[in-house]
Design an enzyme around this catalytic site. Sequence first.
Site, short mmCIF file in Angstrom:
data_model
loop_
_atom_site.label_atom_id
_atom_site.label_comp_id
_atom_site.label_asym_id
_atom_site.label_seq_id
_atom_site.Cartn_x
_atom_site.Cartn_y
_atom_site.Cartn_z
CG HIS C 45 -2.18 -0.74 1.06
ND1 HIS C 45 -3.36 -0.38 1.62
CD2 HIS C 45 -2.45 -1.88 0.36
CE1 HIS C 45 -4.31 -1.25 1.30
NE2 HIS C 45 -3.76 -2.18 0.54
NE ARG C 48 -2.32 1.70 -4.26
CZ ARG C 48 -3.03 0.69 -3.73
NH1 ARG C 48 -2.88 -0.53 -4.17
NH2 ARG C 48 -3.88 0.94 -2.78
#
Lengths: 184, 184, 184
Positions: C45, C48
Site C-alpha cells: 500500500h 503507491r
Amino acid sequence: MIIGGARSGKSRHAEQCALDGGRQVIYVATAESRDGEMARRIAHHRERRPADWGCVEEPLHLAARLRELAAPDTCILVDCLTLWLSNLLFAGKAAAQAEAGEAIACPLFAGETAALIETLPQLPGRIILVSNEVGWGIVPMHPVSRLFADEQGRLNQRVAAVCDRVTLVAAGLPLTLKAPPKTA
Amino acid sequence: MIIGGARSGKSRHAEQCALDGGRQVIYVATAESRDGEMARRIAHHRERRPADWGCVEEPLHLAARLRELAAPDTCILVDCLTLWLSNLLFAGKAAAQAEAGEAIACPLFAGETAALIETLPQLPGRIILVSNEVGWGIVPMHPVSRLFADEQGRLNQRVAAVCDRVTLVAAGLPLTLKAPPKTA
Amino acid sequence: MIIGGARSGKSRHAEQCALDGGRQVIYVATAESRDGEMARRIAHHRERRPADWGCVEEPLHLAARLRELAAPDTCILVDCLTLWLSNLLFAGKAAAQAEAGEAIACPLFAGETAALIETLPQLPGRIILVSNEVGWGIVPMHPVSRLFADEQGRLNQRVAAVCDRVTLVAAGLPLTLKAPPKTA
C-alpha cells in the site's frame, strides 16, 4: 425479495418496506431458538418490530404456511430463507449426504423449494422475502458448507426469477437489482 | 467480463450473452474433472449448453489459447478465470510457498497473468470472461486461501481494467459496473 | 465511505478520491505491522502513495485522532475501519468473551465506535473512510469470526448512515450506494 450479506441491514430494510406499505403485517420467522447465541440474535430482531405485527414460526413448510396466511390486505415478511434452507437441509438428511460425499437426494428439500417457487406467483397481497448472499467468499473447505452455499445461491436465483422486485442491501443501503416495469 | 459469487447465475448469464451475440461460440473450460463433486458441477454446466458450441479445455495457457482461437466472427466464452488461477497457483508452486509462509515467486503464474492482460485488448471478435468474487467474506485462516483471495481480487481488477464491459451478477440478475461509452 | 471486499481496489479508489480533491492529504493507518505477511501488505500500500501525504498511525482512538487532525482544507483518508475494529475487539477483550461463549461487554469497543459515529458529522474538511464487506460468505464456524463479521456489518451500517457518500468497489470499479442530494 431482499438479499444481502450478514449484518447488511437487510432485515431492517425489509421491516421498513413492510411498515411503508400500510398493510397489516405478519412476520414469519424461520429461526428456531436453540442456543444462547441464536437466542440473542432473535431477541435483537424482535425488539425492533412493532407490537401489532402478527408473528408466526415456520421452520420447514413455508409454501403451505404462506398459502394459509396470504390475503389481499396483508403483507407477509419472511425472515429468512437462509435459515429455512438450513432447516430443510438438516431435517431432510441432505447435510448428512454431503458430509459422506454422496450425491444429494433429499425429497423434503426438493419438494419444499419447488412448492415455494410454484406458490409465490399465485399469492394475494404482498410478500417480502429476506435471504442471505453467502457465495462471495472463498469456497468453504467443509462439504456441508459447500452444499449450503450452492443451494442458497440456486434458491436465490429461482426466487429472484419469480419476484417483481429484488433489492440488494449493503451497509444498510438498498440497490435495486430488479424492479417492476413502470406503468405509464 | 462477468463476475459474481458462487452460484450467482454468472455462468448462465454469460451463456445467454454468448447466445444473444449471434456469433459462432467456442466455450473454453478451465476446469479439470478430478473428483466426483467437480465432475457433477461440470456435468451440470454442460447439459445447459447448446450442442453446436465448440468446447476446448485449457487449464493453464489461456493467453496462447485465446490468440489461437479468436476470430472476428467468433465469441469465446471462458468459464472461469477462478479455476484457471487456482490451476496456476498449484501448478506453479505458489500455493506451496504460501503454505510455508514464504514470499511468492511464481514465474508461471506471473507470466500467464501478464500475458492475459497484454493479449486481451489485441484479440479480434468477442471474448466473455467469467470470474468469481471471493473476497467478501471473513479473511480465511489458511494461508493458501488468503493467497488465492488476494490474487483473485488483483486479477479481477486487472482484467476489469482492460475489458469494455463488466457486469456483476447476484441472484441471477445483472448489474453493470462498466459499460462502453455510448456512440452518438 | 468506501466499502468493498478484500483486494477489491477500494484502497486504490480511496487514494484516487483523495488525490482528486486537491486538498492536503493525511493518511491515517490503523494497521500495526506485526508479522511478515502484514508487513508485505502494508509495504504494498505504501509504495503507491504520494510522498507528500502526511501519515499517522492510529490503531485504537480514531475519533480523538480525527478531531485533532481534521481541518477545512484537509482530506483525511482512514485505511481501514476493519483493522481498527479488529484492534478494538482484541484489545478490549470482546474476542476473548466470544471465544468463551459469553455475551459481549466491551466498554473500549462500545465507547470508541459510539465516539466515531458522534464525531464524524462534526468534523471540518473531508474524511474518507475505507472499510471491508465481510458478511457475504458462509457464516464462519469460529465464534470470534462470527463476532467480527457481525460487528463489522453493524459498524458499516452505522457509519454509512452518517456519511454523505457511500461507494461500493468491486474489481476496481465504483458503484454509488448513497450520494449527496444534487444542489440546483
